[in-house]
Design an enzyme around this catalytic site. Structure first.
Site, mmCIF file in Angstrom:
data_model
loop_
_atom_site.group_PDB
_atom_site.id
_atom_site.type_symbol
_atom_site.label_atom_id
_atom_site.label_comp_id
_atom_site.label_asym_id
_atom_site.label_seq_id
_atom_site.Cartn_x
_atom_site.Cartn_y
_atom_site.Cartn_z
ATOM 1 N N HIS A 117 7.639 -20.811 -47.166
ATOM 2 C CA HIS A 117 7.767 -21.078 -48.604
ATOM 3 C C HIS A 117 7.200 -19.879 -49.363
ATOM 4 C CE1 HIS A 117 7.930 -23.842 -52.131
ATOM 5 N NE2 HIS A 117 6.918 -23.086 -52.564
ATOM 6 N N ASP A 134 4.250 -18.509 -54.670
ATOM 7 C CA ASP A 134 4.678 -18.292 -56.047
ATOM 8 C C ASP A 134 4.136 -16.948 -56.522
ATOM 9 O OD1 ASP A 134 1.948 -18.743 -56.528
ATOM 10 O OD2 ASP A 134 2.286 -20.878 -56.884
ATOM 11 N N ASP A 148 9.392 -27.031 -40.218
ATOM 12 C CA ASP A 148 9.656 -25.656 -40.661
ATOM 13 C C ASP A 148 10.767 -25.681 -41.710
ATOM 14 O OD1 ASP A 148 9.716 -22.954 -40.929
ATOM 15 O OD2 ASP A 148 10.592 -22.524 -38.969
ATOM 16 N N GLU A 184 3.778 -23.103 -46.700
ATOM 17 C CA GLU A 184 3.313 -22.125 -47.682
ATOM 18 C C GLU A 184 1.988 -21.494 -47.241
ATOM 19 O OE1 GLU A 184 2.987 -21.531 -52.494
ATOM 20 O OE2 GLU A 184 2.637 -23.535 -51.684
#
Length: 611
Positions: free
Chosen positions: A505, A169, A553, A562
């Protein structure tokens, strides 16, 4: 004083002038050739032959050369010079020719697998940079971002532009960011020669400086005393339906939603970790006195704030935007950790006195046999702090009054290493050979690589002190066993080898670098796409497999795919400790450059005797 003959008489051989004249005249005759010729006419033929014999023989006499300090035959001199000249032609000239030829640069040994992975792991930090990026950042799909972070804060002169995004993020969590910088700095202090040999020394310093420059912005680092510190930029609320850093799937360069900034007035854990990061980095940058001093001043202010008796509520308490992600379980471990770095950076004995005060390990539960306390993480620095204090005991042996606590840290560190060995069954292991330091919960790799670093570093400490091993109860183990444990831990590093995660991610890596700006929800199609990421985030270590060695995956399953800043920091430290491409061992003395000579003090006087 006159010379005298104590036995009587004079020192003169001839007692009268006539005798002296006759003697002088005889000497002159011997030296005067005219006198000799006059005398020769008075001699008979036999006598003349006696005198002429040496003259005739002189014609065949060998010729000599007077070289000043000695006389030698001319023939011998020429023979010697000729021999030297021939020897020069045979021996010396070829040597000169060989020496004058261009030297072939020795080819360095081929890099081992750890150094290959290390080169890649460092690139992850370039991909996580926020702010105005340098031209040599080296990640073509990344650009400037977060340029308005904190610019509206009236108490921040330069805002909060810079630093690192934590994971996939776009939030900047300062607690794990500071821990990452502490770990990276520690690895440079210990293994600077390896970084230099691998050509990564300036790179790793640049990575650290990018982080410490930002940490200096998170509080008033020019002041001696502070009353708050910034803990986070950006938020993610669980179940949110309005734009924030989790709800939106946008590249950092395209963020167009609010990014709240969280400040805390009580942060013993966060401030102590920031102090550790800045203090350890000040050792890394000792060759830049101005910057090193600035880091140490900032570290002192942060440490003072952390120790403020009236502000000892953990930084995450009462802050759900923090606690849901990086909740702190306590601060005594950060106290022990930061005190060690402050002492090593400054040499101020007050930090050593606090770090070895028996009350500190008691409050930190340092000597309790609790397996979780031996697991190094962004939340628990206890095993790292005790290893750092153990280093002081091993190499400096300061003795009283530090010895009691240092011996306790030393013993506890040895037990931590024992806990990592499979035969003692302290932790579970997967069938594939990975230790489960977080009880089989998701994202196990960050804990495994941290343990690998501690084990490898402790083995290097033993080697540097010529100790072949350590005891686990009655059992004695070689330090090589720790290296075997460290090398057995697996990692999933993007870009390393042929088979690695392709659906990481990560917002920036999963969104095409095509010049199109996707909206908050418009980016969801890239989040949910089945295709591999269009951008390879080289060097990222993902969360890792589950307890059954299974790995999915899938981009939307962040538990598997992530990466995190703290996880990659642990990976880098483990890799540099294990690689042999840059030479073996640690720098034993550089870390102690600021520590004054330690002479054991005498024990306190005995109390007066009373009947």
């Amino acid at each position: 004083m006159q010379n005298g003959n104590f036995w009587g008489g004079t020192f003169e051989i001839h007692g009268d002038a006539a005798a002296a004249y006759d003697d002088e005249n005889s000497r002159n005759l011997d030296l005067d050739p005219r006198a000799l010729s006059r005398r020769r006419s008075e001699l008979d033929e036999t006598q003349q032959s006696w005198l002429l014999g040496p003259q005739i023989a002189k014609k065949n006499k060998a010729k000599y050369v007077d070289l000043g300090c000695f006389v030698c035959k001319k023939k011998l001199l020429w023979w010697t010079l000729g021999t030297i000249f021939v020897a020069f032609l045979i021996v010396g000239l070829p040597i000169i020719i060989v020496k004058s030829l261009p030297k072939k640069v020795a080819t360095p040994p081929p890099p081992d697998e750890y150094s290959k992975a290390l080169h890649k792991a460092l690139l992850f930090f370039n991909a996580q940079r926020s702010g105005k990026l340098p031209k040599n950042n080296g990640i073509p799909w990344r650009g400037n971002s977060g340029l308005s972070d904190g610019v509206n804060q009236t108490d921040l002169h330069h805002g909060l532009v810079g630093g690192y995004y934590d994971a996939g993020d776009n939030i900047k969590f300062h607690f794990p960011m500071a821990f990452s910088m502490s770990m990276l700095s520690w690895s440079v202090v210990e293994y600077s020669s390896k970084y230099k040999a691998l050509g990564e020394y300036e790179h790793i310093r640049d990575i650290i400086k990018w982080g410490t420059d930002y940490l200096l912005l998170t509080f008033n680092s020019s002041a001696a005393t502070i009353d708050k510190i910034y803990a986070q930029v950006g938020v993610a609320r669980r179940g949110a339906t309005s734009p924030d850093d989790h709800y939106c799937w946008e590249r950092p360069e395209d963020m167009d939603y609010p990014r709240p900034i969280i400040a805390v007035s009580s942060a013993p854990d966060l401030a102590a970790e920031v102090a550790a990061a800045l203090a350890s980095a000040s050792i890394v940058f000792r060759d830049d006195r101005a910057y090193s001093s600035r880091l140490l001043r900032g570290a002192s202010a942060a440490y003072k704030f952390a120790r403020n008796l009236g502000h000892r509520t953990p930084y995450s308490r009462g802050n759900p935007e923090i606690a849901d992600f990086y909740n702190s379980s306590g601060y005594w471990d950060e106290y022990m950790w930061s005190a060690a770095w402050m002492y090593l950076a400054s040499g101020n004995g007050s930090y050593a006195a606090f770090g070895t005060d028996p009350r500190l390990p008691k409050n930190a539960n340092a000597f309790r046999s609790v397996p979780d306390l031996s697991v190094l993480s962004w939340d628990n620095k206890l095993p790292a702090a005790m290893l750092l204090w153990t280093r002081l005991r091993i190499f400096l042996s300061p003795g009283y009054p530090y010895e009691e606590s240092l011996r306790g840290y030393f013993n506890a560190t040895g037990l931590n290493m024992c806990a990592y060995l499979r035969q003692f069954n302290v932790f579970n292991w997967t069938r594939g050979g990975m230790i489960e330091l977080n009880h089989g919960r998701p994202q196990p790799l960050q804990y495994a690589v941290n343990a690998a670093f501690l084990a490898s570093l402790y083995a290097d400490y033993m080697d540097a002190s010529s100790v072949p091993g350590w005891y686990c109860g009655p059992f004695y183990f070689s330090s090589d066993l720790l290296r075997s444990f460290a090398t057995s831990q697996m990692s999933y590093v993007v870009g390393y080898g042929q088979k690695y995660p392709r659906h990481v991610h990560h917002r920036g890596a999963s969104t095409p670098h095509n010049g199109v700006k996707y909206s908050c929800t418009g980016g969801w199609k890239w989040r949910d796409a089945g295709a591999a990421n269009p951008n390879t985030i080289t060097g990222a270590m993902v969360g890792g497999p589950n307890r059954y060695d299974g790995f999915s995956d899938v981009r939307t399953n962040y538990n598997y795919t992530e990466p995190t800043l703290a996880g990659n920091a642990g990976l880098v430290t483990a890799l540099v400790s294990l690689t042999s491409s840059g030479g073996p061992g640690i720098d034993k003395n550089a870390i102690f450059a600021a520590v004054p000579p330690l002479f054991p003090a005498g024990p306190p006087p005995t109390p007066p005797w009373r009947p």
